[in-house]
Design a protein around this motif. Structure first.
Motif, PDB file in Angstrom:
ATOM      1  N   LEU A 201      17.711  27.954  70.097  1.00 18.77           N
ATOM      2  CA  LEU A 201      17.553  28.480  71.456  1.00 18.77           C
ATOM      3  C   LEU A 201      16.916  27.437  72.368  1.00 18.77           C
ATOM      4  N   VAL A 202      15.929  26.731  71.861  1.00 17.28           N
ATOM      5  CA  VAL A 202      15.283  25.674  72.654  1.00 17.28           C
ATOM      6  C   VAL A 202      16.313  24.615  73.039  1.00 17.28           C
ATOM      7  N   ALA A 203      17.150  24.222  72.065  1.00 15.43           N
ATOM      8  CA  ALA A 203      18.208  23.244  72.352  1.00 15.43           C
ATOM      9  C   ALA A 203      19.208  23.804  73.355  1.00 15.43           C
ATOM     10  N   SER A 204      19.443  25.124  73.294  1.00 17.58           N
ATOM     11  CA  SER A 204      20.352  25.764  74.249  1.00 17.58           C
ATOM     12  C   SER A 204      19.771  25.747  75.651  1.00 17.58           C
ATOM     13  N   PHE A 205      18.453  25.937  75.759  1.00 16.42           N
ATOM     14  CA  PHE A 205      17.806  25.922  77.070  1.00 16.42           C
ATOM     15  C   PHE A 205      17.905  24.548  77.726  1.00 16.42           C
ATOM     16  N   THR A 206      17.959  23.495  76.910  1.00 18.96           N
ATOM     17  CA  THR A 206      18.094  22.137  77.454  1.00 18.96           C
ATOM     18  C   THR A 206      19.561  21.759  77.665  1.00 18.96           C
ATOM     19  N   LEU A 207      20.469  22.656  77.299  1.00 16.46           N
ATOM     20  CA  LEU A 207      21.921  22.456  77.393  1.00 16.46           C
ATOM     21  C   LEU A 207      22.447  21.422  76.400  1.00 16.46           C
ATOM     22  N   LEU A 208      21.594  20.995  75.454  1.00 18.36           N
ATOM     23  CA  LEU A 208      22.078  20.102  74.402  1.00 18.36           C
ATOM     24  C   LEU A 208      22.929  20.876  73.411  1.00 18.36           C
ATOM     25  N   HIS A 209      22.522  22.109  73.131  1.00 20.82           N
ATOM     26  CA  HIS A 209      23.297  22.955  72.221  1.00 20.82           C
ATOM     27  C   HIS A 209      24.091  23.971  73.028  1.00 20.82           C
ATOM     28  N   LYS A 210      25.365  24.039  72.719  1.00 17.21           N
ATOM     29  CA  LYS A 210      26.230  25.031  73.374  1.00 17.21           C
ATOM     30  C   LYS A 210      26.958  25.802  72.286  1.00 17.21           C
ATOM     31  N   PRO A 211      26.639  27.093  72.130  1.00 19.67           N
ATOM     32  CA  PRO A 211      27.340  27.898  71.122  1.00 19.67           C
ATOM     33  C   PRO A 211      28.844  27.885  71.382  1.00 19.67           C
ATOM     34  N   PRO A 212      29.648  28.131  70.365  1.00 20.90           N
ATOM     35  CA  PRO A 212      31.107  28.162  70.567  1.00 20.90           C
ATOM     36  C   PRO A 212      31.504  29.070  71.727  1.00 20.90           C
ATOM     37  N   TYR A 213      32.407  28.567  72.558  1.00 26.07           N
ATOM     38  CA  TYR A 213      32.950  29.251  73.729  1.00 26.07           C
ATOM     39  C   TYR A 213      31.975  29.281  74.906  1.00 26.07           C
ATOM     40  N   PHE A 214      30.792  28.689  74.741  1.00 31.49           N
ATOM     41  CA  PHE A 214      29.810  28.628  75.831  1.00 31.49           C
ATOM     42  C   PHE A 214      29.784  27.251  76.492  1.00 31.49           C
ATOM     43  N   ASP A 215      30.917  26.583  76.533  1.00 36.38           N
ATOM     44  CA  ASP A 215      30.966  25.216  77.026  1.00 36.38           C
ATOM     45  C   ASP A 215      31.005  25.094  78.551  1.00 36.38           C
TER      46      ASP A 215
ATOM     47  N   THR B 261      23.140  14.776  66.216  1.00 44.58           N
ATOM     48  CA  THR B 261      23.089  15.438  64.904  1.00 44.58           C
ATOM     49  C   THR B 261      22.106  14.760  63.959  1.00 44.58           C
ATOM     50  N   LEU B 262      21.723  13.537  64.246  1.00 42.25           N
ATOM     51  CA  LEU B 262      20.742  12.831  63.417  1.00 42.25           C
ATOM     52  C   LEU B 262      19.353  13.449  63.533  1.00 42.25           C
ATOM     53  N   TYR B 263      19.115  14.173  64.635  1.00 47.52           N
ATOM     54  CA  TYR B 263      17.774  14.674  64.913  1.00 47.52           C
ATOM     55  C   TYR B 263      17.646  16.195  64.812  1.00 47.52           C
ATOM     56  N   PHE B 264      18.723  16.856  64.414  1.00 44.18           N
ATOM     57  CA  PHE B 264      18.693  18.321  64.317  1.00 44.18           C
ATOM     58  C   PHE B 264      19.186  18.770  62.950  1.00 44.18           C
ATOM     59  N   ALA B 265      18.701  19.937  62.532  1.00 42.57           N
ATOM     60  CA  ALA B 265      19.168  20.516  61.281  1.00 42.57           C
ATOM     61  C   ALA B 265      20.642  20.882  61.392  1.00 42.57           C
ATOM     62  N   GLU B 266      21.315  20.981  60.262  1.00 44.74           N
ATOM     63  CA  GLU B 266      22.743  21.295  60.267  1.00 44.74           C
ATOM     64  C   GLU B 266      22.989  22.642  60.941  1.00 44.74           C
ATOM     65  N   GLY B 267      23.907  22.658  61.879  1.00 42.08           N
ATOM     66  CA  GLY B 267      24.252  23.889  62.591  1.00 42.08           C
ATOM     67  C   GLY B 267      23.376  24.181  63.787  1.00 42.08           C
ATOM     68  N   ALA B 268      22.289  23.397  63.955  1.00 47.67           N
ATOM     69  CA  ALA B 268      21.346  23.671  65.050  1.00 47.67           C
ATOM     70  C   ALA B 268      21.766  23.003  66.354  1.00 47.67           C
ATOM     71  N   ILE B 269      22.749  22.129  66.293  1.00 45.89           N
ATOM     72  CA  ILE B 269      23.174  21.444  67.511  1.00 45.89           C
ATOM     73  C   ILE B 269      24.697  21.410  67.587  1.00 45.89           C
ATOM     74  N   ASN B 270      25.201  21.768  68.731  1.00 50.31           N
ATOM     75  CA  ASN B 270      26.637  21.702  68.991  1.00 50.31           C
ATOM     76  C   ASN B 270      26.790  21.284  70.450  1.00 50.31           C
ATOM     77  N   THR B 271      27.200  20.063  70.664  1.00 43.21           N
ATOM     78  CA  THR B 271      27.248  19.537  72.033  1.00 43.21           C
ATOM     79  C   THR B 271      28.414  20.079  72.826  1.00 43.21           C
ATOM     80  N   GLY B 272      29.273  20.842  72.182  1.00 50.53           N
ATOM     81  CA  GLY B 272      30.364  21.480  72.905  1.00 50.53           C
ATOM     82  C   GLY B 272      31.715  20.865  72.597  1.00 50.53           C
ATOM     83  N   TYR B 273      32.736  21.616  72.942  1.00 48.40           N
ATOM     84  CA  TYR B 273      34.116  21.213  72.670  1.00 48.40           C
ATOM     85  C   TYR B 273      34.609  20.170  73.672  1.00 48.40           C
TER      86      TYR B 273
END
Length: 369
Positions: A125-139, A187-199
């Motif tokens: 969620l923290v990564a999502s707030f910074t827009l680094l992580h974007k859940p699928p379809y939230f691009d 991905t080097l700095y996040f746990a597996e699955g915790a970061i998705n920069t988007g499609y």
């Protein structure tokens, strides 16, 4: 300036198409209706059209004489959409946990879709707030927020008659997107699955947004007669028709089919054929609107288009709420067609609410006049 309901209709149609496709992809994977909703005219999808039209609207609306006011409006809009994006993520996460508490299959469904949010909620969620992580379809919303932030600069350069600089810079960024992969770095700095920069690659997709701003700006300030020569319109029509035929796999025996076309029209990085195909269609739809300004107007879709960003934020809540029901995680499983109808109707809710809230103000204004 006077609103063009045909453009609103196109925007609404793109919203409906994206909603249908997203719902199908997260449930049954593919359905017959996607022969119409999934790249029906060539190697162009609804997302590309939505981003370009959004840029067009920025160029049409926010390029008036009061630059400071327009900049403030764009930044306010970006902040508003950022908040909507976060609310949509939190709403979907809440819905997911509600379904998970009642159904084990729902747990599997949401965990596979959102491994970070479900399995490692707080950091993701923290990564999502910074827009680094974007859940699928939230691009798209985060990308649009970023594009709104750069819009005042683009507009300022257009006002200084530096369109060549704007386009050249945008094209260079598009070309550079092939050599810069943010996902690999993060991905080097996040746990597996915790970061998705988007499609979608933002560096690539900014090109069609920037071109949209340029088209909107010149349509408002220095209109160009794009349709002066009928021969050009005829040529564009022929080329678009050829790509349409190729997309139908009619020439597959000669090695020309959707697969080979996609190699030239990569979607995340916006291959050159996708951009070319998009601009062909923009030209043809522009010609129709130029000749018959309200020819494409369809009031229900225009309603969606007028409130597009509210509708787009809301569509996440709708599709991820109905999906577990459509997949039969409970004691009943409606037909997928029924679910598609329900989803398509539910996305009108925010547009109808906003129209209803706006109507009394209009009545007061008319009475005061």
């Amino acid at each position: 300036m006077q609103r063009n309901h045909s453009i609103d209709t196109i925007r609404g149609a793109l919203l409906l198409i994206m909603t249908i496709n997203h719902f199908i992809w997260i449930t049954v994977g593919w359905a017959g209706i996607q022969l119409i909703t999934l790249q029906p005219f060539g190697q162009v999808g609804a997302a590309e059209g939505f981003i370009l039209v959004s840029g067009l609207m920025v160029g049409l609306i926010y390029t008036g004489a009061d630059a400071a006011s327009n900049k403030k409006k764009l930044l306010t809009r970006a902040k508003q959409l950022y908040i909507y994006h976060l609310i949509a993520i939190l709403a979907v996460l809440t819905i997911a946990y509600c379904f998970i508490s009642f159904s084990q299959p729902a747990n599997t469904f949401y965990s596979e879709l959102f491994p970070g949010l479900i399995g490692n909620t707080v950091p993701t969620l923290v990564a999502s707030f910074t827009l680094l992580h974007k859940p699928p379809y939230f691009d798209i919303l985060p990308m649009y927020v970023a594009f709104l932030l750069i819009s005042p600069f683009v507009i300022s350069q257009l006002k200084k008659k530096r369109i060549a600089l704007v386009i050249t810079t945008s094209v260079l960024l598009w070309l550079g997107s092939r050599y810069f992969d943010l996902s690999t770095l993060l991905t080097l700095y996040f746990a597996e699955g915790a970061i998705n920069t988007g499609y979608f690659s933002w560096l690539a997709w900014q090109l069609i947004f920037v071109v949209g701003i340029c088209l909107g700006y010149y349509s408002r300030h220095q209109p160009i007669n794009w349709f002066k020569h009928p021969a050009i319109t005829f040529l564009v029509s022929i080329i678009a028709l050829v790509l349409f035929v190729f997309q139908r796999n009619i020439f597959a025996q000669y090695g020309i089919h959707q697969g080979t076309l996609y190699e030239l029209a990569d979607k995340p990085l916006l291959g050159w054929l996708r951009i070319f195909n998009l601009f062909l269609l923009v030209y043809l739809f522009g010609y129709i609107i130029h000749r018959w300004s309200q020819a494409l107007t369809f009031k229900p879709l225009a309603l969606l288009g007028r409130h597009s960003l509210y509708v787009f934020s809301w569509h996440y809540v709708v599709i991820f709420s109905v999906a577990p029901i459509a997949l039969g995680f409970f004691d009943f499983q409606p037909n997928i067609t029924v679910c598609l109808v329900i989803v398509s109707l539910l996305i009108f809710v925010p547009a109808l609410i906003r129209e209803r809230n706006k109507s009394p103000k209009l009545v007061v204004e008319k009475e005061s006049n």
